[in-house]
Design a protein around this motif. Structure first.
Motif, PDB file in Angstrom:
ATOM      1  N   GLU A  75       0.148  -1.256  -0.145  1.00 42.18           N
ATOM      2  CA  GLU A  75       0.098   0.191  -0.142  1.00 42.18           C
ATOM      3  C   GLU A  75       1.183   1.149  -0.022  1.00 42.18           C
ATOM      4  OE1 GLU A  75      -3.137   2.073   3.017  1.00 42.18           O
ATOM      5  OE2 GLU A  75      -1.681   0.906   3.347  1.00 42.18           O
ATOM      6  N   PRO A  95     -11.853  11.192 -10.273  1.00 35.81           N
ATOM      7  CA  PRO A  95     -12.440  10.367 -10.555  1.00 35.81           C
ATOM      8  C   PRO A  95     -10.894   9.970 -10.777  1.00 35.81           C
ATOM      9  CG  PRO A  95     -13.469  12.032 -12.301  1.00 35.81           C
ATOM     10  CD  PRO A  95     -12.662  12.780 -10.825  1.00 35.81           C
ATOM     11  N   LEU A  98     -10.333   7.974  -7.286  1.00 33.00           N
ATOM     12  CA  LEU A  98     -11.247   7.292  -6.253  1.00 33.00           C
ATOM     13  C   LEU A  98     -10.979   5.844  -6.100  1.00 33.00           C
ATOM     14  CD1 LEU A  98     -14.796   8.219  -8.425  1.00 33.00           C
ATOM     15  CD2 LEU A  98     -13.524   8.238  -5.618  1.00 33.00           C
ATOM     16  N   PRO A  99     -10.470   5.465  -7.594  1.00 30.89           N
ATOM     17  CA  PRO A  99      -8.940   3.774  -7.601  1.00 30.89           C
ATOM     18  C   PRO A  99      -8.091   3.742  -6.285  1.00 30.89           C
ATOM     19  CG  PRO A  99      -9.148   4.896  -9.526  1.00 30.89           C
ATOM     20  CD  PRO A  99      -9.205   5.747  -8.777  1.00 30.89           C
ATOM     21  N   ALA A 100      -8.123   4.766  -6.131  1.00 34.04           N
ATOM     22  CA  ALA A 100      -6.489   5.187  -5.290  1.00 34.04           C
ATOM     23  C   ALA A 100      -7.750   4.645  -3.508  1.00 34.04           C
ATOM     24  CB  ALA A 100      -5.727   5.741  -4.673  1.00 34.04           C
ATOM     25  N   PHE A 102     -10.820   3.107  -3.024  1.00 36.22           N
ATOM     26  CA  PHE A 102     -11.416   2.086  -2.302  1.00 36.22           C
ATOM     27  C   PHE A 102     -10.189   0.895  -2.800  1.00 36.22           C
ATOM     28  CE2 PHE A 102     -12.225  -1.895  -4.688  1.00 36.22           C
ATOM     29  CZ  PHE A 102     -13.558  -2.204  -3.917  1.00 36.22           C
ATOM     30  N   PHE A 103      -8.579   1.511  -2.838  1.00 37.31           N
ATOM     31  CA  PHE A 103      -7.997   0.355  -2.403  1.00 37.31           C
ATOM     32  C   PHE A 103      -7.696   1.009  -0.872  1.00 37.31           C
ATOM     33  CE2 PHE A 103      -3.110  -0.787  -2.294  1.00 37.31           C
ATOM     34  CZ  PHE A 103      -3.758  -2.034  -1.888  1.00 37.31           C
TER      35      PHE A 103
END
Length: 128
Positions: A75, A95, A98-100, A102-103
């Motif tokens: 991480e 946007p 958002l993936p980071a 979520f991780f």
């Protein structure tokens, strides 16, 4: 796209496979060929006979904590360079973040579950 654009990758894959095959082959050629017996399989203690019982095995909790360390280390490896390389994206464009997020959320759920299941407790019960 031409095949020549993949030449470097194909050469690297071929070299990696060649090195792997060469190492395994050298191990079979130059490795021990003697028959196994109790004396050769016993622990070497500087020429002395081994005394007592061997060391106990590590519990499964040790390996779980080691895997957790690797997970959170990954991480850090991904998040810090992301934040340092793209500070304007992190602060302005949701946007991309958002993936980071979520991780991080998945990791947070995982750590809460581990704390609830008492995985990080190193106080082992004494075995008789």
């Amino acid at each position: 796209m031409e095949l020549s654009s993949y030449t470097a990758v194909l050469v690297q894959i071929a070299v990696a496979l060649g090195i792997g095959i060469a190492i395994v082959g050298a191990s079979h050629i130059f490795g021990q060929r003697a028959k196994r017996n109790a004396l050769k399989d016993s622990a070497y203690e500087c020429g002395n006979e081994p005394e007592g019982t061997p060391h106990p095995r590590f519990g499964a909790r040790f390996y779980v904590v080691a895997m957790l360390f690797v997970l959170f280390d990954i991480e850090v490896v991904f998040m810090i360079p992301f934040a340092m390389a793209y500070p304007e994206l992190v602060s302005e464009k949701l946007p991309i973040v958002l993936p980071a997020l979520f991780f991080i959320a998945v990791l947070a759920v995982g750590i809460f579950y581990e704390v609830k299941k008492d995985v990080l407790n190193w106080n082992f019960p004494k075995s008789n």
